[in-house]
Design a protein around this motif. Structure first.
Motif, PDB file in Angstrom:
ATOM      1  N   PHE A   1      32.622  41.081  35.486  1.00 38.34           N
ATOM      2  CA  PHE A   1      33.871  40.448  35.590  1.00 38.34           C
ATOM      3  C   PHE A   1      34.867  40.519  34.305  1.00 38.34           C
TER       4      PHE A   1
ATOM      5  N   GLN B   1      40.407  36.595  44.346  1.00 36.98           N
ATOM      6  CA  GLN B   1      39.051  37.010  43.523  1.00 36.98           C
ATOM      7  C   GLN B   1      39.243  36.433  41.982  1.00 36.98           C
ATOM      8  N   SER B   2      39.848  35.698  41.652  1.00 33.02           N
ATOM      9  CA  SER B   2      39.710  34.990  40.360  1.00 33.02           C
ATOM     10  C   SER B   2      39.318  33.457  40.448  1.00 33.02           C
TER      11      SER B   2
ATOM     12  N   THR C   1      27.744  39.577  38.767  1.00 26.69           N
ATOM     13  CA  THR C   1      28.476  40.853  39.241  1.00 26.69           C
ATOM     14  C   THR C   1      29.435  40.773  37.725  1.00 26.69           C
TER      15      THR C   1
ATOM     16  N   ILE D   1      36.091  38.103  40.303  1.00 30.21           N
ATOM     17  CA  ILE D   1      36.527  39.539  39.530  1.00 30.21           C
ATOM     18  C   ILE D   1      36.891  39.314  38.254  1.00 30.21           C
ATOM     19  N   THR D   2      37.569  37.982  38.247  1.00 24.55           N
ATOM     20  CA  THR D   2      38.369  37.715  36.919  1.00 24.55           C
ATOM     21  C   THR D   2      37.967  36.062  36.850  1.00 24.55           C
TER      22      THR D   2
ATOM     23  N   GLN E   1      31.218  35.198  43.005  1.00 26.34           N
ATOM     24  CA  GLN E   1      31.188  36.551  42.291  1.00 26.34           C
ATOM     25  C   GLN E   1      32.732  36.928  41.914  1.00 26.34           C
TER      26      GLN E   1
END
Length: 333
Positions: free
Chosen positions: A4, A23-24, A2, A45-46, A43
């Protein structure tokens, strides 16, 4: 994988500011996280890079040692104070992976690493409650030779993979954390969670919370300690059974004992039942065996891993016997 974003933190407070969302993920050595991202199991995001944050290894006033979460495993295993005062920790780290991985892996990452259960990694064909809560656990009725016999539940029988954490459990280490609400500290034995009905919750970290250090208290008897790992091959293999032990015998009587087990449980397993039986008793093979029997009395083996019960008992007896003799003096090992 994914897509990032990537950002680098300057210190612990900055890391939490950047990684405060659920989400990190924090990136240390990446020896576990990057693999999980490649498999699409993680997965984020950051990615918040925390390499270079909290890397020191320093004595504590009054005794003990403070090991920064960003310290590399190799640096810890080779540190003079670790080798002299806590040899069980050095030996556990050195048995845990290849030199290349130890050079990259960090102490904080080791604490937070996820299970190496084959079903957990098989995203395409196996059910796993750690990966997808409520999906089921194919390990329970599958091939489970390497799985846990202590701390298991009807939802998960995956073992915790760390060698280092087993030694830290025996040493009574504590974990320092920094989060959105400030700092806190807790015993390492309270950091990892038992699976119960929610095996996806593996530790007590709050969203955005960062491991900043591991602290070892003053424990002079820990200079007489060791770690033994039983595995299928001599390198690059996870433990079938491992034992971390600290032992002081005076006048033939056990005066101090610290024990922890690896390879057999869903988290680093402090052998409290065995310790209670051993303390104040003669340092004999018979007492060692009785303590091991008590510790494994609640074991819940699956179809293929019942052999771990006897293997764990024999390994505990062998390690305690080694430490109770002059040959067990490994303080400079």
């Amino acid at each position: 994988m994914t897509p990032f974003s990537y950002t680098r933190a300057s210190d612990a407070a900055d890391a939490v500011r950047r990684g405060g969302s659920g989400q990190s993920k924090y990136l240390g050595g990446g020896t576990n996280l990057v693999d999980l991202m490649r498999e699409n199991i993680e997965q984020p995001i950051t990615l918040v890079d925390v390499t270079g944050v909290s890397t020191g290894i320093e004595p504590v006033v009054g005794g003990g040692l403070l090991i920064g979460a960003g310290a590399r495993n190799t640096a810890v295993a080779e540190h003079r104070l670790v080798r002299m005062s806590y040899p069980v920790l050095a030996r556990a780290i050195l048995s845990g992976a290849s030199a290349q991985l130890r050079n990259m892996a960090t102490i904080g990452g080791n604490l937070a690493q996820r299970t190496r259960c084959e079903y957990f990694y098989d995203d395409g064909g196996s059910r796993c409650n750690k990966r997808r809560p409520g999906q089921g656990c194919d390990a329970i009725d599958g091939i489970n030779r390497g799985h846990a016999i202590l701390g298991v539940s009807s939802a998960c029988i995956a073992t915790h993979p760390s060698d280092m954490c087993v030694a830290l459990a025996a040493l009574g280490a504590s974990v320092h954390l920094h989060g959105l609400t400030g700092d806190r500290r807790l015993p390492l034995t309270e950091f990892h969670c038992l699976p119960a009905d929610h095996p996806e919750i593996e530790n007590v970290l709050e969203p955005g919370e960062l491991i900043t250090a591991v602290e070892l208290g003053p424990l002079p008897v820990a200079s007489r300690s060791t770690y033994r790992k039983v595995r299928d091959r001599s390198s690059l293999a996870f433990a079938l059974v491992s034992v971390a032990a600290v032992l002081k015998v005076d006048g033939g009587i056990v005066r101090v004992v610290r024990l922890a087990l690896g390879g057999v449980a869903t988290r680093p397993w402090r052998a409290s039942k065995a310790e209670m039986i051993l303390l104040g008793q003669p340092a004999t093979v018979e007492i060692f065996r009785a303590a091991a029997e008590a510790e494994l009395s609640d074991a819940q083996p699956s179809k293929h891993n019942g052999f771990k019960i006897e293997l764990a008992k024999r390994t505990m007896v062998a390690v305690l016997t080694e430490l109770s003799t002059d040959r067990g003096d490994i303080s400079h090992g």
